[in-house]
Write a protein that holds these residues in place. Structure first.
Motif, short mmCIF file in Angstrom:
data_model
loop_
_atom_site.label_atom_id
_atom_site.label_comp_id
_atom_site.label_asym_id
_atom_site.label_seq_id
_atom_site.Cartn_x
_atom_site.Cartn_y
_atom_site.Cartn_z
N MET A 1 16.97 4.67 30.99
CA MET A 1 17.25 3.59 29.98
C MET A 1 16.71 3.45 28.65
O MET A 1 15.68 4.15 28.44
N LYS A 2 17.48 3.29 27.76
CA LYS A 2 17.28 3.07 26.14
C LYS A 2 16.73 1.80 25.90
O LYS A 2 17.46 0.75 26.01
N LEU A 3 15.48 1.56 25.20
CA LEU A 3 15.16 0.32 24.72
C LEU A 3 15.68 0.07 23.20
O LEU A 3 15.23 1.13 22.42
N GLU A 4 16.43 -0.57 22.77
CA GLU A 4 16.68 -1.04 21.72
C GLU A 4 15.83 -1.89 20.54
O GLU A 4 15.28 -2.83 21.24
N PHE A 5 15.63 -1.55 19.47
CA PHE A 5 14.83 -2.42 18.71
C PHE A 5 15.55 -3.36 17.68
O PHE A 5 16.91 -2.98 17.51
N PRO A 6 15.32 -4.37 17.23
CA PRO A 6 16.16 -5.35 16.55
C PRO A 6 16.89 -4.52 15.40
O PRO A 6 16.28 -3.67 14.65
N LYS A 7 17.98 -5.08 15.00
CA LYS A 7 18.82 -4.50 13.78
C LYS A 7 17.97 -4.96 12.51
O LYS A 7 17.22 -5.58 12.45
N ASN A 8 18.23 -4.12 11.54
CA ASN A 8 17.26 -4.18 10.41
C ASN A 8 15.70 -3.93 10.44
O ASN A 8 15.00 -4.53 9.59
N PHE A 9 15.30 -3.32 11.67
CA PHE A 9 13.83 -3.26 11.85
C PHE A 9 13.32 -2.20 10.82
O PHE A 9 14.28 -1.25 10.49
N TYR A 10 12.21 -2.30 10.20
CA TYR A 10 11.77 -1.30 9.28
C TYR A 10 10.82 -0.50 10.12
O TYR A 10 9.84 -0.60 11.00
N TRP A 11 11.33 0.90 9.95
CA TRP A 11 10.56 2.12 10.44
C TRP A 11 10.04 2.82 9.42
O TRP A 11 10.53 3.22 8.44
N GLY A 12 8.73 3.07 9.61
CA GLY A 12 7.98 4.00 8.63
C GLY A 12 6.70 4.41 8.92
O GLY A 12 6.21 4.47 9.87
N SER A 13 5.92 4.78 7.81
CA SER A 13 4.43 5.18 7.76
C SER A 13 3.77 4.71 6.75
O SER A 13 4.35 4.10 5.96
N ALA A 14 2.48 4.98 6.65
CA ALA A 14 1.51 4.16 5.76
C ALA A 14 0.70 5.15 5.28
O ALA A 14 0.23 6.05 5.87
N THR A 15 0.18 4.95 3.94
CA THR A 15 -0.87 5.52 3.30
C THR A 15 -1.82 4.77 2.53
O THR A 15 -1.30 3.54 2.36
N SER A 16 -2.77 5.21 1.79
CA SER A 16 -3.44 4.55 1.09
C SER A 16 -4.01 5.38 -0.13
O SER A 16 -4.07 6.60 -0.20
N SER A 17 -4.05 4.94 -1.25
CA SER A 17 -4.13 5.34 -2.56
C SER A 17 -5.35 6.59 -2.54
O SER A 17 -5.05 7.89 -2.74
N HIS A 18 -6.41 6.01 -2.34
CA HIS A 18 -7.68 6.95 -2.29
C HIS A 18 -7.65 8.10 -1.25
O HIS A 18 -8.04 9.28 -1.30
N GLN A 19 -6.92 7.89 -0.01
CA GLN A 19 -6.74 8.86 1.00
C GLN A 19 -5.96 9.94 0.88
O GLN A 19 -6.10 10.92 1.36
N VAL A 20 -4.83 9.56 -0.09
CA VAL A 20 -3.87 10.88 -0.12
C VAL A 20 -3.43 11.20 -1.70
O VAL A 20 -3.24 12.54 -1.97
N GLU A 21 -3.99 10.42 -2.88
CA GLU A 21 -3.28 10.93 -4.00
C GLU A 21 -4.30 12.03 -4.74
O GLU A 21 -3.52 12.85 -5.16
N GLY A 22 -5.52 12.01 -4.56
CA GLY A 22 -6.18 13.08 -5.38
C GLY A 22 -6.61 12.60 -6.60
O GLY A 22 -5.90 11.85 -7.33
N ASN A 23 -7.88 13.20 -7.15
CA ASN A 23 -8.40 12.82 -8.66
C ASN A 23 -8.60 11.39 -8.65
O ASN A 23 -8.21 10.88 -9.93
N ASN A 24 -9.03 10.55 -7.86
CA ASN A 24 -9.33 9.02 -8.18
C ASN A 24 -11.00 9.10 -8.46
O ASN A 24 -11.73 9.96 -8.17
N HIS A 25 -11.03 7.98 -9.46
CA HIS A 25 -12.55 8.17 -10.29
C HIS A 25 -12.66 6.47 -9.78
O HIS A 25 -12.27 5.80 -10.62
N ASN A 26 -13.51 6.33 -8.66
CA ASN A 26 -13.87 4.88 -8.27
C ASN A 26 -15.21 4.91 -7.64
O ASN A 26 -15.91 5.88 -7.30
#
Ligand code: BGC
Length: 427
Positions: A1-26
């Motif tokens: 059986m397949k479970l369907e998610f609502p239409k227009n559901f947002y699917w994605g991933s997350a990051t944060s600046s300091h963890q991925v950008e590089g060369n931050n001075h803070n």
């Protein structure tokens, strides 16, 4: 059986600046330089598996604790968005680095604002909705020097910055003002394991009060600029389990859950949606000399399936939280959910199980509108400065060459996005 998610559901991933950008001075980059040696030394007291030690950098090396070029996402964001698009994502959460935007008090760097405009355009060109975090823990050095969140004008400083950003990026709909303020105040102000390294309940309370004010001011500022903006606060919750089901541990769980939820209670009338973040369950009980506050131990039960960080995987926890959040009558976005798993052995099952339980909540009427895996890329795990060794990514990053390699679980996530969740596989 397949479970369907609502239409227009947002699917994605997350990051944060300091963890991925590089060369931050803070505040974080400065702290890293001061503490890397100590952290690498103390890592020697732990037994590490070979599959962690054979990677670069590993926990015994100082480089592990210095964000440096991180994933070089600042320069490679288009390439990374191509990958996310290829993986079927239609949304992406990232954060704006305050220290880039306002490197000196009250002076905004238009070039850096332009950078984030390009980030947003690149997402939109690829059909991905941007979810923008204004503060994911790091602060500019001038603000740190004024005491950061302990300064009585901190909410005003944050309002000025939020105002500038929301005016400059008016095509953003989804805003997250603050990421996990309650986790920040306990780790940064009570436990002291990350900047600014305070160990004071009073300071924590003061910072918390300022963060609440800061959110409310930013909420107003964003809405005064855009009618269609939707504003939330990233709140994470651990699923606490009373150790051995003892009565006094149950009481402890009640108190801790109350404290954990207290920030949310203060802002819940000033949000347009709930940004919920969930990772694990924590077995909790009294134990003198324990690791948390000296009286509470959060790893008493050593059983169960664990991530590379030792976190206990407990997918049904997400269901109980979602059901409980239903009473607020607001749309809910699962803004972070993920695990450190360098071998990519548990990630597919982890995602499927959490989505299965989230789907159960949805089928019972909970208004969940999106799911963001943490994280798109392996990155610098700056929480309590664990560094680069925990591998959270759908995409593996080689920290010497910056080469990206899509992990098998990322393709499985794509299948769910496009075809629904096969429950036979989820078990
Ligand atoms: C934070 C992220 C972090 C993740 C894993 C979340 O609480 O928002 O910055 O990397 O947890 O620890």
């Amino acid at each position: 059986m397949k479970l369907e998610f609502p239409k227009n559901f947002y699917w994605g991933s997350a990051t944060s600046s300091h963890q991925v950008e590089g060369n931050n001075h803070n505040d974080w980059s400065e702290w890293e330089k001061k503490n890397a040696k100590r952290l690498a030394e103390s890592a020697k007291n732990k037994a590490w598996p070979d599959y962690i030690l054979d990677k670069y950098p590993n926990p015994l090396q100082e480089e592990n604790y210095i964000s440096g070029r991180a994933c070089d996402h600042y320069n490679r964001f288009r390439e990374d968005f191509d990958i996310a698009k290829q993986l079927g994502h239609n949304a992406y959460r990232f954060s704006i680095e305050w220290s880039r935007i306002e490197p000196e008090e009250g002076k905004f760097d238009e070039k850096e604002i332009e950078h984030y405009r390009q980030v947003i355009s690149a997402l939109k060109e690829r059909g991905m909705e941007p979810f923008v975090t204004l503060w994911h823990w790091t602060i500019p050095l001038w603000f740190r020097d004024k005491g950061g969140w302990l300064n009585k004008n901190a909410p005003k400083y944050f309002e000025r910055y939020s105002n500038k950003i929301s005016r400059s990026l008016q095509n953003v709909r989804f805003w997250i003002t603050l990421n996990e303020p309650a986790v920040y105040t306990s780790l940064s102000m009570i436990k002291g394991t990350q900047p600014p390294g305070n160990k004071s309940i009073f300071k924590s309370a003061k910072a918390k009060a300022n963060l609440i004010k800061a959110h409310k001011l930013a909420y107003k500022a964003i809405h005064s600029i855009s009618n269609s903006a939707l504003v939330g606060v990233g709140n994470s919750a651990n699923f606490f389990i009373p150790h051995k089901n003892k009565l006094y541990n149950k009481l402890l769980v009640k108190i801790i859950s109350y404290l954990e939820g207290s920030f949310f209670k203060k802002i819940r009338k000033n949000i347009d949606y709930i940004a919920f973040q969930y990772y694990r369950s924590v077995d909790i009980g009294f134990k003198l000399g324990g690791s948390f506050l000296g009286i509470i131990e959060n790893n008493l039960d050593s059983g169960g399936e664990r991530t590379d960080l030792g976190w206990k995987i407990y997918p049904e926890g997400i269901y109980y939280f979602l059901k409980n959040l239903q009473k607020y009558n607001l749309p809910i976005y699962i803004m972070e959910n993920g695990l450190a798993d360098a071998r990519d052995e548990k990630r597919e099952k982890f995602i499927k199980e959490h989505l299965k339980w989230a789907h159960k909540a949805i089928s019972e009427g909970v208004d969940v509108r999106g799911y963001f895996y943490w994280s798109l890329l392996d990155n610098f795990e700056f929480v309590e400065i664990r560094g680069f060794w925990p591998r959270f990514g759908l995409v593996k990053v080689d920290y010497k060459t910056f080469e990206r390699k899509i992990r098998p679980s990322a393709w499985e996530y794509k299948k769910i996005i496009e075809e629904g969740l096969d429950v036979n596989v989820a078990g």
